[in-house]
Design an enzyme around this catalytic site. Sequence first.
Site, PDB file in Angstrom:
ATOM      1  N   SER A 147       0.831  -1.206   0.000  1.00  0.00           N
ATOM      2  CA  SER A 147       0.000   0.000   0.000  1.00  0.00           C
ATOM      3  C   SER A 147       0.872   1.266   0.000  1.00  0.00           C
ATOM      4  O   SER A 147       1.674   1.453  -0.897  1.00  0.00           O
ATOM      5  CB  SER A 147      -0.970  -0.037   1.180  1.00  0.00           C
ATOM      6  OG  SER A 147      -1.948   0.961   1.084  1.00  0.00           O
ATOM      7  N   HIS A 148       0.727   2.107   1.010  1.00  0.00           N
ATOM      8  CA  HIS A 148       1.441   3.384   1.051  1.00  0.00           C
ATOM      9  C   HIS A 148       2.805   3.296   1.726  1.00  0.00           C
ATOM     10  O   HIS A 148       3.498   4.298   1.853  1.00  0.00           O
ATOM     11  CB  HIS A 148       0.590   4.423   1.782  1.00  0.00           C
ATOM     12  CG  HIS A 148       0.321   4.066   3.211  1.00  0.00           C
ATOM     13  ND1 HIS A 148      -0.547   3.063   3.574  1.00  0.00           N
ATOM     14  CD2 HIS A 148       0.810   4.576   4.374  1.00  0.00           C
ATOM     15  CE1 HIS A 148      -0.586   2.973   4.895  1.00  0.00           C
ATOM     16  NE2 HIS A 148       0.224   3.873   5.400  1.00  0.00           N
TER      17      HIS A 148
END
Length: 547
Positions: A147-148
Amino acid sequence: MAVHPRAGQPADPSDLVDVARLVTTYYAEHPDPTAPEQRVSFGTSGHRGSSFTRSFNEDHILATSQAICDWRSAQGIDGPLFLARDTHALSEPAFVSALEVFAANDVHVLVDARDGYTPTPALSRAVLARNAGRASGLSDGVVVTPSHNPPTDGGFKYNPPHGGPADTAVTSWIARRANELLAEDLKGVRRIAYARAKAATSAYDFVDAYVGGLPSVVDLDAIRAAGIGLGVDPLGGASLAYWTEIADRYGLDLTVVQQHIDPTFRFMTLDWDGKIRMDCSSRYAMASLIDRRADFQIATGNDADADRHGVVTRETGLLDPNHYLAVSIHYLFDHRPDWPSGAAVGKTLVSSRMIDRVAETLGRRLVEVPVGFKWFVPGLLDGSIAFGGEESAGASFLRHDGGTWTTDKDGILLGLLAAEIPARTGSYPDELYRKLVERFGDSSYARIDAPATPEEKARLSKLSPDAVCATELAGDPITALLTTAPGNNAPIGGLKVETDSGWFAARPSGTEDVYKIYAESFQGPEHLARIQDEAVQVVSTALRSGS
């Protein structure tokens, strides 16, 4: 925690990961299965780690992929498996490792027809479309993404046939089996050479399937007709090809401001702690797009797998995720006449109470669940929840006709909605939020971290309301002590304390020796600070009494 002096500034060469060493370590280093931090562990969104810390190495992916095959066999899941990846450096080798195991287990794998990168919502859409109307031969999927997270990290997410994040029962089973395989030196893992595995795959055009379905869920005609100038920053992630396709196919005034794919993410500005992190909800990570906000009527960004969104307006800059969720809910329920009349608003219990007030004025039931998008999956599937959102800038909602769009977070969709809102109303999301404040009061919201030992974190996750002796919080009577979520009675893995004018929730971190305190006040920043200070005292006292 202190903000790094270079937060929001461009990354320097010294900030960049050595990709060659990172990938070499993925293959060369092996985890110690007796060390908890080196075992397979699924958080709210898959297993994550770094090859540098022996928490994300090839052994982990081989074991987890075999465990998924064993799970599929035990559950009778025998349809094709969609396999996708994002732009992190470790995603490519992990994709290859997983494919070798899936193929060896005679799993028919569908990969991207364009050999590109795939957002999580596009995989969710693919699984749902493939399974529509089927009772057997069901498909599922894996997205290789952290993800991030920073460029040093890798991640591995499993989405069952419902298309959304796997629930705790599934991930616990997979993690337990994977760790057994690690402890057995991978003796139970089946694997074939990559060339053979790749030859056995079939192609699926994720981009065409996702982009082609967007008119069923967002009003692209209105955006085009209004001439909304939309700026987009994929932050070097998997959404790049999707935004380009959306602009071309639907004739939108859409500019992709940053079109580089580079596993060092050297084009990023540093996050609050001085690390490169593709967090589209952080004003530091989004600084480049915020600086260009005058160039567009509205702008949006996504994290690396595009399951999260950030919305930037000319006047406000980056919107608080809670503010945008409240505006989106208020707008959508007023502009989706074919949604089921009884469909509810879904939110995580650490999201703003402004959402509660919006839902009440809409006459809609509120479903408040623990942290994690997996809790919205059943409602989004059967239409009983029309919108599900969480404070960390993740959300999805139903199609125009009330049918399911995704059962995972969709950052692309929420970015397009930010353009639909002014196209249909003439007002931008920050303007609409100010109207909500005039009607319902102003909210002060923040999250802080407090130190905690592993033992304290374990006690916090199992705390009983009886352990809380306090009767007031920041001068107001406590009205509720929660360790389960009101919407589904599921354990929240922590504690939430409510009053009429504010609340706090405390949850242990899954990666650090801290616990997170989320808090909100409708009496201003000073009252919020009191809530935060007293929250630490309340939790500390409860942990001592519960020891």
